[in-house]
Design a protein around this motif. Sequence first.
Motif, PDB file in Angstrom:
ATOM      1  N   TRP A 123      -3.853 -11.630   6.922  1.00 42.50           N
ATOM      2  CA  TRP A 123      -3.946 -10.388   6.399  1.00 42.50           C
ATOM      3  C   TRP A 123      -2.135 -10.428   6.025  1.00 42.50           C
ATOM      4  O   TRP A 123      -1.098 -11.520   6.557  1.00 42.50           O
ATOM      5  CB  TRP A 123      -3.785  -8.968   7.509  1.00 42.50           C
ATOM      6  CG  TRP A 123      -5.025  -9.055   8.366  1.00 42.50           C
ATOM      7  CD1 TRP A 123      -5.574  -8.941   9.314  1.00 42.50           C
ATOM      8  CD2 TRP A 123      -5.778  -7.751   7.488  1.00 42.50           C
ATOM      9  NE1 TRP A 123      -6.095  -8.554   9.561  1.00 42.50           N
ATOM     10  CE2 TRP A 123      -6.592  -7.828   8.512  1.00 42.50           C
ATOM     11  CE3 TRP A 123      -6.190  -7.375   6.372  1.00 42.50           C
ATOM     12  CZ2 TRP A 123      -7.894  -7.075   8.172  1.00 42.50           C
ATOM     13  CZ3 TRP A 123      -6.962  -6.318   5.526  1.00 42.50           C
ATOM     14  CH2 TRP A 123      -7.974  -6.176   7.041  1.00 42.50           C
ATOM     15  N   SER A 124      -1.942  -9.460   4.726  1.00 39.00           N
ATOM     16  CA  SER A 124      -0.067  -9.289   4.788  1.00 39.00           C
ATOM     17  C   SER A 124       0.532  -9.150   5.465  1.00 39.00           C
ATOM     18  O   SER A 124       1.322  -9.768   5.842  1.00 39.00           O
ATOM     19  CB  SER A 124      -0.141  -8.485   3.445  1.00 39.00           C
ATOM     20  OG  SER A 124      -1.209  -8.992   2.553  1.00 39.00           O
ATOM     21  N   ASP A 129      -4.249  -4.732   6.038  1.00 40.09           N
ATOM     22  CA  ASP A 129      -3.601  -3.652   4.841  1.00 40.09           C
ATOM     23  C   ASP A 129      -4.307  -3.161   4.225  1.00 40.09           C
ATOM     24  O   ASP A 129      -5.527  -3.853   4.767  1.00 40.09           O
ATOM     25  CB  ASP A 129      -3.920  -5.115   3.486  1.00 40.09           C
ATOM     26  CG  ASP A 129      -3.060  -6.669   4.026  1.00 40.09           C
ATOM     27  OD1 ASP A 129      -2.226  -6.480   4.892  1.00 40.09           O
ATOM     28  OD2 ASP A 129      -3.685  -7.769   3.519  1.00 40.09           O
TER      29      ASP A 129
END
Length: 148
Positions: A123-124, A129
């Motif tokens: 995930w960012s 996200d």
Amino acid sequence: MRSFVKIDQDASIYERYPTRNTGLDEILEIGKHIKPTDSPAKYSSGSVRSLLTFTLPASTNITSSNFYLNLYLANAEKVNRYQQVNVYLVSSSWTEGSGYFYQDVVNSTDGVTWNQINTHVSWSIAGGDYLPTSASYIFTDVPITPNV
């Protein structure tokens, strides 16, 4: 006219178990786990989120339709009446996985986790996200369990 949409995939992800998925578990969890004062540090407090994916029928006119997500409470501990739950749209595709929470299965890290969208992509932001706009749901009817 009412139509029902089937869930394509679901999973719960845990901040305190950042590499575990529960993609095949029949229970979805939300909330926050607080560690007891006498537990080891590795079981620290953490958020719990559930992810759902479903596909709307192609004939659906989203701008003029109402959609309802019905979730039912199976077990509530320390939930206040009028507790608010936020619902966000996840902005990335993710993979369900094949883990169960209370079983140590071979593939419990093969799908979405707190840290990853799938086995190879992170995930960012840890925890998923998601789009910043949300809908809120307020628990108005929290079942009371009598003391026996």
